[in-house]
Design a protein around this motif. Sequence first.
Motif, PDB file in Angstrom:
ATOM      1  N   THR A 116       8.251 -13.454   5.960  1.00 38.92           N
ATOM      2  CA  THR A 116       8.345 -12.816   7.268  1.00 38.92           C
ATOM      3  C   THR A 116       7.604 -13.660   8.303  1.00 38.92           C
ATOM      4  OG1 THR A 116       8.179 -10.659   8.356  1.00 38.92           O
ATOM      5  CG2 THR A 116       6.276 -11.363   7.079  1.00 38.92           C
ATOM      6  N   SER A 117       7.965 -13.499   9.588  1.00 40.11           N
ATOM      7  CA  SER A 117       7.476 -14.461  10.590  1.00 40.11           C
ATOM      8  C   SER A 117       5.998 -14.286  10.941  1.00 40.11           C
ATOM      9  CB  SER A 117       8.319 -14.377  11.868  1.00 40.11           C
ATOM     10  OG  SER A 117       8.295 -13.066  12.393  1.00 40.11           O
ATOM     11  N   TYR A 118       5.411 -13.127  10.684  1.00 38.83           N
ATOM     12  CA  TYR A 118       4.009 -12.925  11.048  1.00 38.83           C
ATOM     13  C   TYR A 118       3.092 -13.321   9.887  1.00 38.83           C
ATOM     14  CZ  TYR A 118      -0.224 -11.006  13.015  1.00 38.83           C
ATOM     15  OH  TYR A 118      -1.500 -10.880  13.486  1.00 38.83           O
ATOM     16  N   GLY A 119       2.270 -14.327  10.105  1.00 39.53           N
ATOM     17  CA  GLY A 119       1.458 -14.933   9.042  1.00 39.53           C
ATOM     18  C   GLY A 119       0.656 -13.954   8.191  1.00 39.53           C
ATOM     19  N   PRO A 120      -0.207 -13.119   8.802  1.00 39.79           N
ATOM     20  CA  PRO A 120      -1.031 -12.219   7.972  1.00 39.79           C
ATOM     21  C   PRO A 120      -0.200 -11.245   7.130  1.00 39.79           C
ATOM     22  CG  PRO A 120      -1.996 -12.433  10.151  1.00 39.79           C
ATOM     23  CD  PRO A 120      -0.657 -13.134  10.207  1.00 39.79           C
ATOM     24  N   TYR A 121       0.944 -10.814   7.648  1.00 40.93           N
ATOM     25  CA  TYR A 121       1.821  -9.910   6.899  1.00 40.93           C
ATOM     26  C   TYR A 121       2.424 -10.665   5.710  1.00 40.93           C
ATOM     27  CZ  TYR A 121       5.424  -6.194   6.347  1.00 40.93           C
ATOM     28  OH  TYR A 121       6.233  -5.183   5.903  1.00 40.93           O
ATOM     29  N   ALA A 122       2.902 -11.878   5.967  1.00 33.88           N
ATOM     30  CA  ALA A 122       3.495 -12.683   4.891  1.00 33.88           C
ATOM     31  C   ALA A 122       2.473 -12.951   3.782  1.00 33.88           C
ATOM     32  CB  ALA A 122       4.025 -14.003   5.460  1.00 33.88           C
ATOM     33  N   ARG A 123       1.238 -13.266   4.178  1.00 36.52           N
ATOM     34  CA  ARG A 123       0.208 -13.571   3.165  1.00 36.52           C
ATOM     35  C   ARG A 123      -0.145 -12.332   2.344  1.00 36.52           C
ATOM     36  NH1 ARG A 123      -1.326 -16.977   7.548  1.00 36.52           N
ATOM     37  NH2 ARG A 123      -2.900 -15.564   8.398  1.00 36.52           N
ATOM     38  N   ALA A 124      -0.194 -11.163   3.018  1.00 33.33           N
ATOM     39  CA  ALA A 124      -0.459  -9.916   2.285  1.00 33.33           C
ATOM     40  C   ALA A 124       0.670  -9.652   1.293  1.00 33.33           C
ATOM     41  CB  ALA A 124      -0.600  -8.739   3.261  1.00 33.33           C
ATOM     42  N   MET A 125       1.914  -9.929   1.715  1.00 35.71           N
ATOM     43  CA  MET A 125       3.052  -9.655   0.844  1.00 35.71           C
ATOM     44  C   MET A 125       3.054 -10.562  -0.380  1.00 35.71           C
ATOM     45  SD  MET A 125       4.250  -7.069   2.178  1.00 35.71           S
ATOM     46  CE  MET A 125       5.171  -6.965   0.688  1.00 35.71           C
ATOM     47  N   ILE A 126       2.573 -11.786  -0.213  1.00 37.25           N
ATOM     48  CA  ILE A 126       2.525 -12.697  -1.364  1.00 37.25           C
ATOM     49  C   ILE A 126       1.578 -12.138  -2.428  1.00 37.25           C
ATOM     50  CG2 ILE A 126       1.729 -14.985  -2.097  1.00 37.25           C
ATOM     51  CD1 ILE A 126       2.852 -16.033   0.624  1.00 37.25           C
ATOM     52  N   ARG A 127       0.424 -11.668  -1.985  1.00 36.26           N
ATOM     53  CA  ARG A 127      -0.528 -11.068  -2.944  1.00 36.26           C
ATOM     54  C   ARG A 127       0.088  -9.845  -3.601  1.00 36.26           C
ATOM     55  NH1 ARG A 127      -5.839 -12.767  -2.242  1.00 36.26           N
ATOM     56  NH2 ARG A 127      -6.497 -11.053  -3.563  1.00 36.26           N
ATOM     57  N   ILE A 128       0.723  -9.015  -2.776  1.00 35.14           N
ATOM     58  CA  ILE A 128       1.273  -7.758  -3.287  1.00 35.14           C
ATOM     59  C   ILE A 128       2.383  -8.032  -4.309  1.00 35.14           C
ATOM     60  CG2 ILE A 128       2.655  -5.746  -2.612  1.00 35.14           C
ATOM     61  CD1 ILE A 128       0.934  -5.636  -0.032  1.00 35.14           C
ATOM     62  N   CYS A 129       3.252  -8.970  -3.997  1.00 35.12           N
ATOM     63  CA  CYS A 129       4.371  -9.242  -4.905  1.00 35.12           C
ATOM     64  C   CYS A 129       3.882  -9.723  -6.274  1.00 35.12           C
ATOM     65  CB  CYS A 129       5.331 -10.254  -4.292  1.00 35.12           C
ATOM     66  SG  CYS A 129       6.353  -9.511  -3.014  1.00 35.12           S
ATOM     67  N   LYS A 130       2.839 -10.544  -6.269  1.00 36.31           N
ATOM     68  CA  LYS A 130       2.294 -11.011  -7.547  1.00 36.31           C
ATOM     69  C   LYS A 130       1.861  -9.821  -8.388  1.00 36.31           C
ATOM     70  CE  LYS A 130       0.382 -15.503  -6.278  1.00 36.31           C
ATOM     71  NZ  LYS A 130      -0.848 -16.112  -5.738  1.00 36.31           N
ATOM     72  N   GLU A 131       1.241  -8.832  -7.740  1.00 37.56           N
ATOM     73  CA  GLU A 131       0.692  -7.705  -8.485  1.00 37.56           C
ATOM     74  C   GLU A 131       1.769  -6.685  -8.857  1.00 37.56           C
ATOM     75  OE1 GLU A 131      -3.693  -8.292  -6.497  1.00 37.56           O
ATOM     76  OE2 GLU A 131      -2.693  -6.396  -6.192  1.00 37.56           O
ATOM     77  N   GLU A 132       2.812  -6.578  -8.019  1.00 34.37           N
ATOM     78  CA  GLU A 132       3.885  -5.616  -8.309  1.00 34.37           C
ATOM     79  C   GLU A 132       4.619  -5.976  -9.602  1.00 34.37           C
ATOM     80  OE1 GLU A 132       4.784  -2.797  -7.038  1.00 34.37           O
ATOM     81  OE2 GLU A 132       3.737  -2.763  -5.119  1.00 34.37           O
ATOM     82  N   SER A 133       4.630  -7.244  -9.923  1.00 37.30           N
ATOM     83  CA  SER A 133       5.328  -7.665 -11.119  1.00 37.30           C
ATOM     84  C   SER A 133       4.729  -6.982 -12.357  1.00 37.30           C
ATOM     85  CB  SER A 133       5.246  -9.184 -11.227  1.00 37.30           C
ATOM     86  OG  SER A 133       5.724  -9.587 -12.471  1.00 37.30           O
ATOM     87  N   PHE A 134       3.410  -6.870 -12.391  1.00 35.99           N
ATOM     88  CA  PHE A 134       2.743  -6.133 -13.470  1.00 35.99           C
ATOM     89  C   PHE A 134       3.193  -4.668 -13.461  1.00 35.99           C
ATOM     90  CE2 PHE A 134      -1.260  -3.406 -12.879  1.00 35.99           C
ATOM     91  CZ  PHE A 134      -1.203  -2.779 -14.114  1.00 35.99           C
ATOM     92  N   HIS A 135       3.323  -4.084 -12.262  1.00 35.92           N
ATOM     93  CA  HIS A 135       3.698  -2.677 -12.168  1.00 35.92           C
ATOM     94  C   HIS A 135       5.071  -2.428 -12.777  1.00 35.92           C
ATOM     95  CE1 HIS A 135       0.862  -2.129  -8.452  1.00 35.92           C
ATOM     96  NE2 HIS A 135       0.258  -2.610  -9.521  1.00 35.92           N
ATOM     97  N   GLN A 136       5.994  -3.319 -12.434  1.00 35.78           N
ATOM     98  CA  GLN A 136       7.355  -3.096 -12.918  1.00 35.78           C
ATOM     99  C   GLN A 136       7.432  -3.305 -14.436  1.00 35.78           C
ATOM    100  OE1 GLN A 136      10.539  -5.683 -11.673  1.00 35.78           O
ATOM    101  NE2 GLN A 136      12.006  -3.994 -11.661  1.00 35.78           N
TER     102      GLN A 136
END
Lengths: 94, 310
Positions: free
Chosen positions: B139-159
């Motif tokens: 996504t175009s907004y840096g802090p949002y994109a960086r938060a999403m990268i962290r979140i996606c790494k962790e969501e993989s464990f959830h799924q």
Amino acid sequence: MSSSWPLWEVFVRGKRGLNHVHVGSLHAPDAEMALRNARDVYTRRNEGVSIWVVPATAITASSPDEKDPFFEPSGDKVYRHPTFYEIPEDVPHL
Amino acid sequence: MDLEAQFERTVAAEQRVEPRDWMPDGYRRTLVRQIAQHAHSEIIGMQPEGNWISRAPSLRRKAILLAKVQDEAGHGLYLYAATETLGADRADLTEKLISGKQKYSSIFNYPTLSYADVGVIGWLVDGAAICNQVPLCRTSYGPYARAMIRICKEESFHQRQGYELLLTMMGGTDAQRAMVQESVNRWWWPSLMMFGPPDAESANTEQSMAWRIKRNTNDELRQKFVDMTVPQAEKLGVTLPDPALKWNEERGHHDFGQPDWDEFWQVVGGNGPTNAQRIAHRRKAHEDGEWVRAAAAAHAAKRRVQEDVA
């Protein structure tokens, strides 16, 4: 809210030999709690071996508005880069 | 070059917009709304699964579920921090959540009636969330994109923990298999609703795509989720409750039925099975925690005075 806590910026050293890198921010009443919260929020999976917390208000930053003039002094100094210099190909180790 | 042109150029060049850059008011407003809604979803999302922590069937499952719910809290915090880089105020956002002025994902307004729901939420709900979130890493907004990268790494464990839980139950008794199927029947349609209304009715999509806040349309992501999930359901041995679901050779995708959009709008409008309960619980936790926040602030103030004297 009657008791809002100040904002802290969090920097984590991923492993020995690397710089601390900014990872995000959080609210905490004091530096000690900021460190503990940073551990729980930003290093739940061994992401770090060391944490710094800095009050967000203590950071001085260059403004993006002054970006061009501020960084201009290095913009035209191509001779600071090794590729500026032409060396014959048959000179070894240079 | 004027500010707006510079902003447009940054976005068009796939560069990130950073907090102190100039940005259009609408871009800032859209981001605060979207990121806050996302943060609220993570925080409210702790409740349906938290419901099963004390009743998890083994210490192993309990530890996993605790770690997962703790991750949701962390995800909420990454995202609230991203809104604050846009000038939003944390206390104000919490107030807007508990007063119903800002929304969270409707999926969390459905109850978790059986333990199989823990597995199905991990598999389908977190699976749908991953489909939504992976493109947001760009996504175009840096802090949002960086938060999403962290979140996606962790969501993989959830799924994966969810799918493994379901595999274990499907290898158990007939009653356990029936419990999984019943849970899938309840969660399938609400999971499809997580991608939002069909593109033709999505008010915010066009501008958000132009600003590269959003990277895919609702219908594109819904299709992707269905295509990903069908083989997983087959492997698991459950039936997805959609008679219209079938492979379309020509399109190279699965055809599928539409969720009940009237139900979706009812739940968005506050009339889902647990809307009132979720907000009441969040409000109580916030209000009950006030003395802790006040005490910690008072302690910090007192210590500062002592240090100044010493």
